[in-house]
Enzyme design. Structure first.
Site, PDB file in Angstrom:
ATOM      1  N   HIS A 257      -4.349  -3.642  -0.924  1.00 33.34           N
ATOM      2  CA  HIS A 257      -4.235  -4.101   0.466  1.00 33.34           C
ATOM      3  C   HIS A 257      -5.398  -3.441   1.212  1.00 33.34           C
ATOM      4  O   HIS A 257      -5.790  -2.318   0.884  1.00 33.34           O
ATOM      5  CB  HIS A 257      -2.968  -3.608   1.159  1.00 33.34           C
ATOM      6  CG  HIS A 257      -1.674  -4.023   0.533  1.00 33.34           C
ATOM      7  ND1 HIS A 257      -1.072  -3.305  -0.463  1.00 33.34           N
ATOM      8  CD2 HIS A 257      -0.860  -5.069   0.794  1.00 33.34           C
ATOM      9  CE1 HIS A 257       0.073  -3.898  -0.786  1.00 33.34           C
ATOM     10  NE2 HIS A 257       0.227  -4.969  -0.056  1.00 33.34           N
TER      11      HIS A 257
ATOM     12  N   ASP B  31      -4.802   0.141   2.049  1.00 32.19           N
ATOM     13  CA  ASP B  31      -4.593   1.096   0.956  1.00 32.19           C
ATOM     14  C   ASP B  31      -5.907   1.824   0.716  1.00 32.19           C
ATOM     15  O   ASP B  31      -5.925   2.987   0.310  1.00 32.19           O
ATOM     16  CB  ASP B  31      -4.301   0.403  -0.390  1.00 32.19           C
ATOM     17  CG  ASP B  31      -3.032  -0.402  -0.387  1.00 32.19           C
ATOM     18  OD1 ASP B  31      -2.151  -0.106   0.417  1.00 32.19           O
ATOM     19  OD2 ASP B  31      -2.947  -1.324  -1.216  1.00 32.19           O
TER      20      ASP B  31
END
Ligand code: XLS
Ligand code: NI
Ligand code: NI
Length: 438
Positions: free
Chosen positions: A103, A106
């Protein structure tokens, strides 16, 4: 290369065969071993999930994080992002995973302004690009985290406030740019907050129309900017929302069909999401495959006693063999692969535990691949199923299947025959056949 070694004392994990008792070796996953026309590596296309493996520190609703990841000890966000990425590429190289998934946030924590967030992301993309060049690790898919930030508490693309929908657009544009820059083979939409908590305050029809509009915009942007990979929708019935619009594979397919998005979107099927929807993983795979939309999978397993997404590592070879039968039957992965959307338990706090977890999952899939391939080669299972439907391959049965009979014809034909004799479905026999290969 990174200056610091995070997983000290662990060398590249190699294949040692089923008799090995080395806990840091593969017993079945042998990357270059051929299974039919492809190597194991090409069949399985393993990917490491950035969020669980390098970012998830073991917090749960009742307690603080338990894992002291050394890469997250840095002083500022970018510093932590770089260290995390160095650790990630060290791990992925040592475990021999050809792919990873992330993501946007992340990679690096979101900043406190749009500009700062974009600056950080750009730096991380540059760093990832240089790591991808130095290693053989590639990006399986990217995605945007449209569920963690408080602004998404009422949804992202389905939020009743247009300004929040615009924020989601900003994030998806950046995540797509990052995916394209890193040569990602796919881009995933998982709509954890695309759904609702109470119908009393929700215009469901409008929200779904907005979701379709949003997905169409993302597709158009991606295609216009050189994205040639697959877009995936990842079904999940609930959690964190009570009702999620992407409930299961069948619901997603009908949504894509209704809004004319079927040409550009495939499905990313997750094991634990299938079981939360009261289906088996195999069922969900087959529904996707029947529509020609089986794109990729998120591998994990749920818990028989718990009704939520526990995201444990897969270890049930019998069930995985059934899944691999469907995947191989559908022609295998093209742009997709097996992403371990799984996490070590909260009390698995050693860095070595991350290796044990992935080794177990990779070995389980390798065994399942070998078994499923052998079952398909043997042919008895396929023949059995074909034979079971063979009354539709000739005579009136064939006419029925090709639409040449009316209901009156059926009624007339029924009258010609005596009561049909019983034909056993032989489930136990078939289950034993699978056991022979597992
Ligand atoms: C959560 C989902 C999530 C997606 C990516 O349950 O599985 O991890 O795979 O957003
Ligand atoms: Ni997932
Ligand atoms: Ni999940």
């Amino acid at each position: 290369m990174a200056k610091h070694e995070y997983f000290q004392g662990i060398k590249r994990v190699t294949y040692e065969g089923p008799r090995s008792d080395n806990p840091l070796a593969f017993r079945y996953y042998n990357a270059n071993q051929r299974v039919g026309k492809k190597t194991m590596k090409e069949h399985l296309r393993f990917a490491i999930a950035y969020w669980h493996t390098f970012t998830g520190m073991g917090a749960d609703p009742f307690g603080a994080p338990t894992k002291k990841f050394p890469w997250l000890q840095g002083a500022d966000a970018l510093d932590r992002g770089f260290r995390k990425m160095d650790a990630a590429f060290e791990f992925m190289t040592k475990i021999g995973a050809p792919y990873y998934c992330f993501h946007d946030f992340d990679l690096v924590e979101e900043g406190d302004s749009w500009k700062e967030s974009e600056r950080r992301l750009q730096k991380m993309v540059d760093h990832a690009r240089s790591w991808q060049r130095q290693t053989e690790v590639k990006l399986l898919w990217g995605t945007a985290n449209l569920f963690a930030h408080p602004r998404y508490m009422n949804g992202a693309a389905t939020n009743p406030d247009f300004r929040v929908v615009a924020c989601a657009g900003w994030q998806v544009k950046n995540a797509l740019d990052a995916t394209i820059a890193l040569g990602g083979a796919g881009y995933t939409f998982w709509g954890g907050r695309e759904g609702y908590l109470s119908l009393l305050n929700t215009d469901m029809k409008r929200e779904q129309e907005h979701l379709a509009r949003f997905l169409g915009m993302a597709r158009d942007y991606g295609r216009a900017n050189g994205f040639k990979g697959s877009f995936y929708i990842e079904p999940k019935p609930m959690e964190p929302s009570k009702h999620q619009y992407d409930f299961d594979a069948a619901t997603c397919l009908s949504f894509l069909r209704e809004f004319d998005l079927l040409d550009d979107f495939k499905l990313n099927i997750e094991v634990n999401h299938a079981t939360l929807a009261q289906h088996t993983f195999q069922h969900e795979l087959q529904v996707a495959a029947n529509a020609g939309k089986l794109g990729s999978i998120d591998a994990n397993r749920g818990d028989y006693q718990n009704g939520w997404d526990t995201d444990q590592f897969p270890n049930n070879v019998y069930e995985l063999t059934e899944a691999m039968l469907v995947i191989l039957g559908a022609g295998g992965f093209k742009t997709g692969g097996i992403n371990f959307d799984a996490k070590t338990r909260r009390n698995s706090t050693d860095l070595t535990d991350i290796f044990y977890a992935h080794i177990g999952g990779m070995d389980a899939f390798a065994r399942a691949l070998l078994a499923a391939h052998a079952i398909l080669e043997d042919g008895e299972l396929k023949d059995f199923v074909r034979q079971r439907y063979s009354s539709f391959d000739k005579g009136a049965g064939k006419q029925f299947a090709s639409g040449k009979l009316t209901l009156s014809d059926l009624s007339r034909i029924a009258g010609v025959f005596p009561e049909p004799e019983q034909i056993s479905g032989r489930q136990e026999y078939i289950e034993n056949l699978i056991s022979r290969y597992v």
